[in-house]
Motif scaffolding. Structure first.
Motif, mmCIF file in Angstrom:
data_model
loop_
_atom_site.group_PDB
_atom_site.id
_atom_site.type_symbol
_atom_site.label_atom_id
_atom_site.label_comp_id
_atom_site.label_asym_id
_atom_site.label_seq_id
_atom_site.Cartn_x
_atom_site.Cartn_y
_atom_site.Cartn_z
ATOM 1 N N TYR A 125 -65.670 92.824 11.027
ATOM 2 C CA TYR A 125 -66.277 92.188 9.864
ATOM 3 C C TYR A 125 -65.803 90.750 9.691
ATOM 4 O O TYR A 125 -66.574 89.887 9.307
ATOM 5 N N ILE A 126 -64.525 90.516 9.978
ATOM 6 C CA ILE A 126 -63.996 89.154 9.879
ATOM 7 C C ILE A 126 -64.707 88.249 10.875
ATOM 8 O O ILE A 126 -65.168 87.161 10.523
ATOM 9 N N HIS A 127 -64.814 88.672 12.118
ATOM 10 C CA HIS A 127 -65.494 87.849 13.122
ATOM 11 C C HIS A 127 -66.967 87.684 12.789
ATOM 12 O O HIS A 127 -67.528 86.597 12.955
ATOM 13 N N ALA A 128 -67.612 88.753 12.331
ATOM 14 C CA ALA A 128 -69.028 88.661 11.980
ATOM 15 C C ALA A 128 -69.236 87.673 10.842
ATOM 16 O O ALA A 128 -70.185 86.877 10.863
ATOM 17 N N THR A 129 -68.345 87.674 9.861
ATOM 18 C CA THR A 129 -68.443 86.726 8.752
ATOM 19 C C THR A 129 -68.258 85.302 9.242
ATOM 20 O O THR A 129 -69.010 84.396 8.858
ATOM 21 N N GLU A 130 -67.248 85.082 10.068
ATOM 22 C CA GLU A 130 -67.019 83.746 10.639
ATOM 23 C C GLU A 130 -68.232 83.278 11.446
ATOM 24 O O GLU A 130 -68.667 82.138 11.334
ATOM 25 N N LEU A 131 -68.763 84.170 12.273
ATOM 26 C CA LEU A 131 -69.917 83.821 13.111
ATOM 27 C C LEU A 131 -71.156 83.537 12.270
ATOM 28 O O LEU A 131 -71.892 82.589 12.536
ATOM 29 N N VAL A 177 -70.530 70.076 19.962
ATOM 30 C CA VAL A 177 -69.240 70.528 20.480
ATOM 31 C C VAL A 177 -68.598 71.454 19.452
ATOM 32 O O VAL A 177 -68.572 71.147 18.263
ATOM 33 N N LEU A 178 -68.094 72.580 19.913
ATOM 34 C CA LEU A 178 -67.397 73.528 19.062
ATOM 35 C C LEU A 178 -65.958 73.622 19.541
ATOM 36 O O LEU A 178 -65.710 73.844 20.726
ATOM 37 N N SER A 179 -65.016 73.437 18.620
ATOM 38 C CA SER A 179 -63.617 73.504 19.028
ATOM 39 C C SER A 179 -62.769 74.173 17.952
ATOM 40 O O SER A 179 -63.164 74.286 16.796
ATOM 41 N N LEU A 238 -59.774 81.027 16.240
ATOM 42 C CA LEU A 238 -59.695 80.895 17.695
ATOM 43 C C LEU A 238 -60.518 81.954 18.404
ATOM 44 O O LEU A 238 -61.193 81.662 19.397
ATOM 45 N N ASN A 239 -60.506 83.196 17.915
ATOM 46 C CA ASN A 239 -61.264 84.266 18.564
ATOM 47 C C ASN A 239 -62.760 83.963 18.599
ATOM 48 O O ASN A 239 -63.438 84.245 19.586
ATOM 49 N N VAL A 240 -63.287 83.401 17.530
ATOM 50 C CA VAL A 240 -64.710 83.060 17.470
ATOM 51 C C VAL A 240 -65.033 81.958 18.479
ATOM 52 O O VAL A 240 -66.020 82.039 19.209
ATOM 53 N N VAL A 241 -64.196 80.944 18.553
ATOM 54 C CA VAL A 241 -64.415 79.858 19.520
ATOM 55 C C VAL A 241 -64.383 80.405 20.937
ATOM 56 O O VAL A 241 -65.219 80.047 21.770
#
Length: 106
Positions: free
Chosen positions: A3-9, A67-69, A34-37
Motif C-alpha cells: 500500500y505504501i508503494h502503491a500510494t507513492e506510485l 528524469v526521475l531520481s 528509493l524502492n519506487v525509483v
C-alpha cells in the motif's frame, strides 16, 4: 508495504500527468522513496502487485527530458525551512539568498 508503494506510485503518476499537461519540460522529479525509483528505473517487467502503476509511469517518463531520481528525506530540510518562513511572511522572494546562506553556514 504494498500500500505504501502503491500510494507513492499513484501520487508520482498524478504529479507527472499534471506536470506534463502543464508543459513543464524538461522535468526533473525527485522522490524520497528509493524502492519506487528502483522499480521504475529497472528495465525488467515489474511483477510486483503495483506493477501496472510502474508500467504507466514508465510510459509517462518516456517524454524527452524527464528524469526521475531519489533524494533522501533529510534533503527536504531546506525546503521545509523556506516554506515555513514564507508562510509566516518572514521572508520575501528576494530574501531567500540570506536564508540559504544562513542554512549553509550552520
Amino acid at each position: 508495504m504494498v500500500y505504501i508503494h502503491a500510494t507513492e506510485l499513484y501520487t508520482l503518476k498524478n504529479g507527472l500527468l499534471f506536470a506534463l499537461d502543464a508543459g513543464f519540460v524538461p522535468l526533473f522529479v525527485e522522490t524520497d522513496c528509493l524502492n519506487v525509483v528502483q522499480l521504475i528505473n529497472n528495465e525488467e517487467v515489474c511483477l510486483a502487485p503495483e506493477g501496472s502503476l510502474v508500467e504507466e509511469i514508465r510510459i509517462l517518463r518516456q517524454v524527452p527530458s524527464t528524469v526521475l531520481s531519489y533524494i533522501p528525506r533529510q534533503a527536504n530540510t531546506l525546503l521545509i525551512l523556506l516554506h515555513s518562513l514564507a508562510s509566516m511572511n518572514e521572508i520575501s522572494h528576494t530574501g531567500w539568498n540570506q536564508v540559504l546562506l544562513r542554512f549553509l553556514v550552520k
